[in-house]
Every structure is written in structure tokens, then in C-alpha cells.
Write an enzyme that holds these catalytic residues in place. Sequence first.
Site, PDB file in Angstrom:
ATOM      1  N   GLY A 164       2.843  -0.929   4.377  1.00  0.00           N
ATOM      2  CA  GLY A 164       2.852   0.486   4.028  1.00  0.00           C
ATOM      3  C   GLY A 164       4.281   0.957   3.785  1.00  0.00           C
ATOM      4  O   GLY A 164       4.884   0.671   2.738  1.00  0.00           O
ATOM      5  N   GLY A 165       4.845   1.654   4.752  1.00  0.00           N
ATOM      6  CA  GLY A 165       6.161   2.287   4.619  1.00  0.00           C
ATOM      7  C   GLY A 165       7.247   1.406   4.004  1.00  0.00           C
ATOM      8  O   GLY A 165       7.991   1.857   3.114  1.00  0.00           O
ATOM      9  N   SER A 195       3.201  -1.771  10.525  1.00  0.00           N
ATOM     10  CA  SER A 195       4.640  -1.800  10.796  1.00  0.00           C
ATOM     11  C   SER A 195       5.305  -3.132  10.444  1.00  0.00           C
ATOM     12  O   SER A 195       6.204  -3.587  11.144  1.00  0.00           O
ATOM     13  CB  SER A 195       4.915  -1.419  12.255  1.00  0.00           C
ATOM     14  OG  SER A 195       4.516  -0.074  12.486  1.00  0.00           O
ATOM     15  N   GLU A 241      -5.514  -4.805  10.558  1.00  0.00           N
ATOM     16  CA  GLU A 241      -4.506  -3.764  10.779  1.00  0.00           C
ATOM     17  C   GLU A 241      -4.831  -3.033  12.074  1.00  0.00           C
ATOM     18  O   GLU A 241      -5.670  -2.114  12.067  1.00  0.00           O
ATOM     19  CB  GLU A 241      -4.501  -2.775   9.614  1.00  0.00           C
ATOM     20  CG  GLU A 241      -4.163  -3.407   8.278  1.00  0.00           C
ATOM     21  CD  GLU A 241      -3.626  -2.385   7.287  1.00  0.00           C
ATOM     22  OE1 GLU A 241      -2.462  -2.522   6.907  1.00  0.00           O
ATOM     23  OE2 GLU A 241      -4.344  -1.443   6.921  1.00  0.00           O
ATOM     24  N   HIS A 301      -9.837   1.057   4.839  1.00  0.00           N
ATOM     25  CA  HIS A 301      -8.518   1.212   5.463  1.00  0.00           C
ATOM     26  C   HIS A 301      -8.637   2.129   6.679  1.00  0.00           C
ATOM     27  O   HIS A 301      -9.437   3.073   6.679  1.00  0.00           O
ATOM     28  CB  HIS A 301      -7.514   1.793   4.454  1.00  0.00           C
ATOM     29  CG  HIS A 301      -6.116   1.790   4.991  1.00  0.00           C
ATOM     30  ND1 HIS A 301      -5.645   2.792   5.798  1.00  0.00           N
ATOM     31  CD2 HIS A 301      -5.112   0.882   4.887  1.00  0.00           C
ATOM     32  CE1 HIS A 301      -4.401   2.509   6.158  1.00  0.00           C
ATOM     33  NE2 HIS A 301      -4.056   1.347   5.615  1.00  0.00           N
ATOM     34  N   GLU A 320      -6.988   4.572   7.694  1.00  0.00           N
ATOM     35  CA  GLU A 320      -6.875   6.015   7.427  1.00  0.00           C
ATOM     36  C   GLU A 320      -8.175   6.559   6.822  1.00  0.00           C
ATOM     37  O   GLU A 320      -8.544   7.708   7.071  1.00  0.00           O
ATOM     38  CB  GLU A 320      -5.657   6.288   6.541  1.00  0.00           C
ATOM     39  CG  GLU A 320      -4.367   6.174   7.359  1.00  0.00           C
ATOM     40  CD  GLU A 320      -3.200   5.529   6.641  1.00  0.00           C
ATOM     41  OE1 GLU A 320      -3.158   5.542   5.402  1.00  0.00           O
ATOM     42  OE2 GLU A 320      -2.309   4.984   7.349  1.00  0.00           O
ATOM     43  N   GLY A 374       2.136   2.661  10.904  1.00  0.00           N
ATOM     44  CA  GLY A 374       3.050   3.790  10.768  1.00  0.00           C
ATOM     45  C   GLY A 374       3.724   4.204  12.068  1.00  0.00           C
ATOM     46  O   GLY A 374       4.312   5.273  12.162  1.00  0.00           O
ATOM     47  N   ASN A 411       0.868  -1.183   0.000  1.00  0.00           N
ATOM     48  CA  ASN A 411       0.000   0.000   0.000  1.00  0.00           C
ATOM     49  C   ASN A 411       0.904   1.232   0.000  1.00  0.00           C
ATOM     50  O   ASN A 411       1.509   1.555   1.022  1.00  0.00           O
ATOM     51  CB  ASN A 411      -0.909  -0.033   1.239  1.00  0.00           C
ATOM     52  CG  ASN A 411      -1.750   1.227   1.354  1.00  0.00           C
ATOM     53  OD1 ASN A 411      -1.776   2.053   0.438  1.00  0.00           O
ATOM     54  ND2 ASN A 411      -2.440   1.371   2.478  1.00  0.00           N
ATOM     55  N   LYS A 458       0.022   4.270  -0.277  1.00  0.00           N
ATOM     56  CA  LYS A 458      -0.628   5.458   0.308  1.00  0.00           C
ATOM     57  C   LYS A 458      -0.434   6.676  -0.604  1.00  0.00           C
ATOM     58  O   LYS A 458      -0.484   6.539  -1.820  1.00  0.00           O
ATOM     59  CB  LYS A 458      -0.115   5.679   1.736  1.00  0.00           C
ATOM     60  CG  LYS A 458      -0.276   4.403   2.579  1.00  0.00           C
ATOM     61  CD  LYS A 458      -0.112   4.611   4.050  1.00  0.00           C
ATOM     62  CE  LYS A 458      -0.338   3.275   4.772  1.00  0.00           C
ATOM     63  NZ  LYS A 458      -0.320   3.380   6.220  1.00  0.00           N
TER      64      LYS A 458
HETATM   65  P1  13P Z   1       2.828   0.725   7.764  1.00  0.00           P
HETATM   66  O1  13P Z   1       3.394  -0.584   7.220  1.00  0.00           O
HETATM   67  O2  13P Z   1       3.538   1.933   7.265  1.00  0.00           O
HETATM   68  O3  13P Z   1       2.675   0.663   9.253  1.00  0.00           O
HETATM   69  O4  13P Z   1       1.327   0.845   7.166  1.00  0.00           O
HETATM   70  C1  13P Z   1       0.456  -0.216   7.297  1.00  0.00           C
HETATM   71  C2  13P Z   1      -0.737   0.021   6.468  1.00  0.00           C
HETATM   72  O5  13P Z   1      -1.550   0.892   6.765  1.00  0.00           O
HETATM   73  C3  13P Z   1      -0.907  -0.773   5.246  1.00  0.00           C
HETATM   74  O6  13P Z   1      -2.169  -0.607   4.702  1.00  0.00           O
END
Ligand code: 13P
Length: 244
Positions: A227-228, A206, A163, A93, A95, A169, A9, A11
Site C-alpha cells: 500500500g503506502g 506495512s 493481509e 480487501h 478495507e 497502514g 495497491n 488505494k
Molecule cells: P500498507 O502497505 O499501507 O500497510 O497497505 C497494505 C495493503 O492494504 C495493501 O493492499
Amino acid sequence: MSGTFIAANWKMYKNRAEAEAFFRAWRLLPAPRGREIAFFPPFTLLGVVKELLPSGQALGGQNLHEAAEGAFTGEVSAPMLSDAGCSYVLVGHSERRHVFGESDNRVAKKFSASMNGGLRPVLCVGEKLDEREAGRTLEVVLGQLASALGLLPPAQGFDVAYEPVWAIGTGKVAKASDASEVHLAIIEWLKKRGAGKEARVLYGGSVKPDNAAELLAADGVQGVLVGGASLEPTSFHKIATAGM
Ligand code: 13P
């Protein structure tokens, strides 16, 4: 659907040049065998990523509107995502729920719209820190699942991502045993209702190269949503091949 599912993802990150650089490097790395790989870039990069994806790897949208078309400035529909080459879409999601105020009701509409529009939704669920500390994790997660899937949960055609909001994050990852407990509860919930017979339940929050193998080995964890650590090819490749 079979095989561990590894999803990126992105983002609201990357421009065209950055996506091209990612895939130049990604394509030089050996394709992870027996694992399904999917990328969820920002809408502006769907076309670019579609062109650069190695064959067999999939494309998804990060969000959708529940209508097929209409006067909804700034929104994108399931048929549009499909037309852009997506086979997946993230729905609900954290967010979207907690930064943009998407209600359970809205998430349910988006889930139906993606199923009806020929996309395979990855339904995201997860508890906030105060909910975990109050011992309400399973109540929240299974409640989100029940609300999104509705009275007649589909027998197939979707995946679920667990999640925990406090792990996204933040660098705080759920312990593999805690993730397992929630994953097994989700799997059991689906099984009881004859729903999502081939659904994979992914962990997100994470996920990094140094914790991916342990998470992927945990009971009930059938993939990861990253994500990151998915923004950099070597790091995402280490996750995609972790434990192999
Ligand atoms: P991180 O891996 O940056 O914590 O993000 C997780 C996420 O929201 C994937 O959809």
C-alpha cells in the site's frame, strides 16, 4: 503463473499528474527481472496507467461489482475492468470488508464474477487483532478462503493475499515466521483441494523497503501487496527488487 509477484495497491491516492510523475520516474528505473509487477490504481486512473505502464507489467482494479452490468450507481463490473485493460482485480480487501461492510457472501460472489469475467482475482484474507490475540488466526483466514472459493474451488486462475488487518497502514509488520505459518497453511489448504495450483500467496501489511527482503525470503511468501510504500517510485522499486 511463475515468479514472485509484486503488487502496488494505490488505494484512494493520486491524480493524473501524480500518476504521470510516478511513471516518468518508474520507467527510468531498471525493470525488476523475474518478478511480475502489477499496479492497482483508483478507477479514474486505469486508462492513464494503462498508457504509461512499461510492457510486461500488469494492471488491476481494486474492487468490482458481482453483476456484469445493471442499475448499480457507483459500481464497476468485471467486463468493464477487462475492457479498461485490467488483467487482475483485488477481491475482499480488508478495507472493503471492514470499512464498507462486505460480507463473506458478497466476497464469494465477487470472486466468482471476476473469474467468470476473465480477470485473475487476488483474494485478500486476514485476521483482526482480537482474532489473532484469541489464537483464531488460521480459523479466520482459512474460513475466509473456504467461503470465497466455494464448494468447488477453482483449480487455477487466482492468487491469494494474506493481509493481517492489524498490519495494514499501521507500520506494524507481521514477523516473517508468523507470516510463514499462515502462508504455509493457505498453501496446504489449497493443495488438499487441488485448488489454485499456480496461485501465489502474497503478504501485505506495512511492507517497506527495509523489511521486504526478509518477508520475500520467508517460506511460503510468493510476493507482496504493497500500500503506502508503493506510492513513491524509488520506494516501490526497492521493494520490487528486494533480495535480488
Ligand atoms: P500498507 O502497505 O499501507 O500497510 O497497505 C497494505 C495493503 O492494504 C495493501 O493492499
